[in-house]
Design a protein around this motif. Structure first.
Motif, PDB file in Angstrom:
ATOM      1  N   TYR A  19       0.832  -1.207   0.000  1.00  0.00           N
ATOM      2  CA  TYR A  19       0.000   0.000   0.000  1.00  0.00           C
ATOM      3  C   TYR A  19       0.867   1.258   0.000  1.00  0.00           C
ATOM      4  N   ASN A  20       1.910   1.256   0.814  1.00  0.00           N
ATOM      5  CA  ASN A  20       2.762   2.448   0.894  1.00  0.00           C
ATOM      6  C   ASN A  20       3.548   2.677  -0.388  1.00  0.00           C
ATOM      7  N   GLU A  31       9.702  14.287  -0.823  1.00  0.00           N
ATOM      8  CA  GLU A  31       8.885  15.471  -0.587  1.00  0.00           C
ATOM      9  C   GLU A  31       7.460  15.065  -0.261  1.00  0.00           C
ATOM     10  N   GLY A  32       6.848  15.797   0.665  1.00  0.00           N
ATOM     11  CA  GLY A  32       5.430  15.616   0.979  1.00  0.00           C
ATOM     12  C   GLY A  32       5.096  14.265   1.579  1.00  0.00           C
ATOM     13  N   ASN A  33       4.006  13.677   1.081  1.00  0.00           N
ATOM     14  CA  ASN A  33       3.529  12.399   1.618  1.00  0.00           C
ATOM     15  C   ASN A  33       4.418  11.227   1.244  1.00  0.00           C
ATOM     16  N   SER A  34       5.301  11.414   0.276  1.00  0.00           N
ATOM     17  CA  SER A  34       6.201  10.336  -0.114  1.00  0.00           C
ATOM     18  C   SER A  34       7.152   9.973   1.017  1.00  0.00           C
ATOM     19  N   ILE A  36       6.494  10.141   4.209  1.00  0.00           N
ATOM     20  CA  ILE A  36       5.711   9.357   5.165  1.00  0.00           C
ATOM     21  C   ILE A  36       5.535   7.933   4.661  1.00  0.00           C
ATOM     22  N   ALA A  37       5.288   7.781   3.367  1.00  0.00           N
ATOM     23  CA  ALA A  37       5.145   6.449   2.784  1.00  0.00           C
ATOM     24  C   ALA A  37       6.454   5.668   2.874  1.00  0.00           C
ATOM     25  N   LEU A  42       9.691   1.373   5.474  1.00  0.00           N
ATOM     26  CA  LEU A  42      10.824   0.976   6.305  1.00  0.00           C
ATOM     27  C   LEU A  42      10.359   0.338   7.612  1.00  0.00           C
ATOM     28  N   ALA A  43       9.327   0.908   8.224  1.00  0.00           N
ATOM     29  CA  ALA A  43       8.806   0.356   9.481  1.00  0.00           C
ATOM     30  C   ALA A  43       8.214  -1.033   9.280  1.00  0.00           C
TER      31      ALA A  43
END
Length: 67
Positions: A19-20, A31-34, A36-37, A42-43
């Motif tokens: 999904y990510n 940059e941006g939401n990338s 966070i994804a 990684l998590a």
């Protein structure tokens, strides 16, 4: 934790990685939401590694207890 629950958690982490990956903008990956994804990817990968280590340690513990 039993083996079935661990395998279910591994598949959920794989689904989270998938999904990510769809959320990452490959033109601007930092940059941006990338970002966070990428952190989410990684998590989830870290969670998979930890669960695989847990499964391996359970197998080793079972062999030790048999002897």
């Amino acid at each position: 934790m039993n083996k079935i629950l661990t395998i279910i958690l591994i598949f959920l982490a794989i689904a989270l990685v998938g999904y990510n990956v769809t959320l990452v903008d490959f033109n601007n990956p930092l940059e941006g939401n990338s970002v966070i994804a990428l952190i989410g990817i990684l998590a989830a990968l870290c969670a998979i590694v930890i669960l695989l280590i847990f499964l391996t340690s359970k197998k080793i513990q079972k062999k030790i207890d048999e002897d």
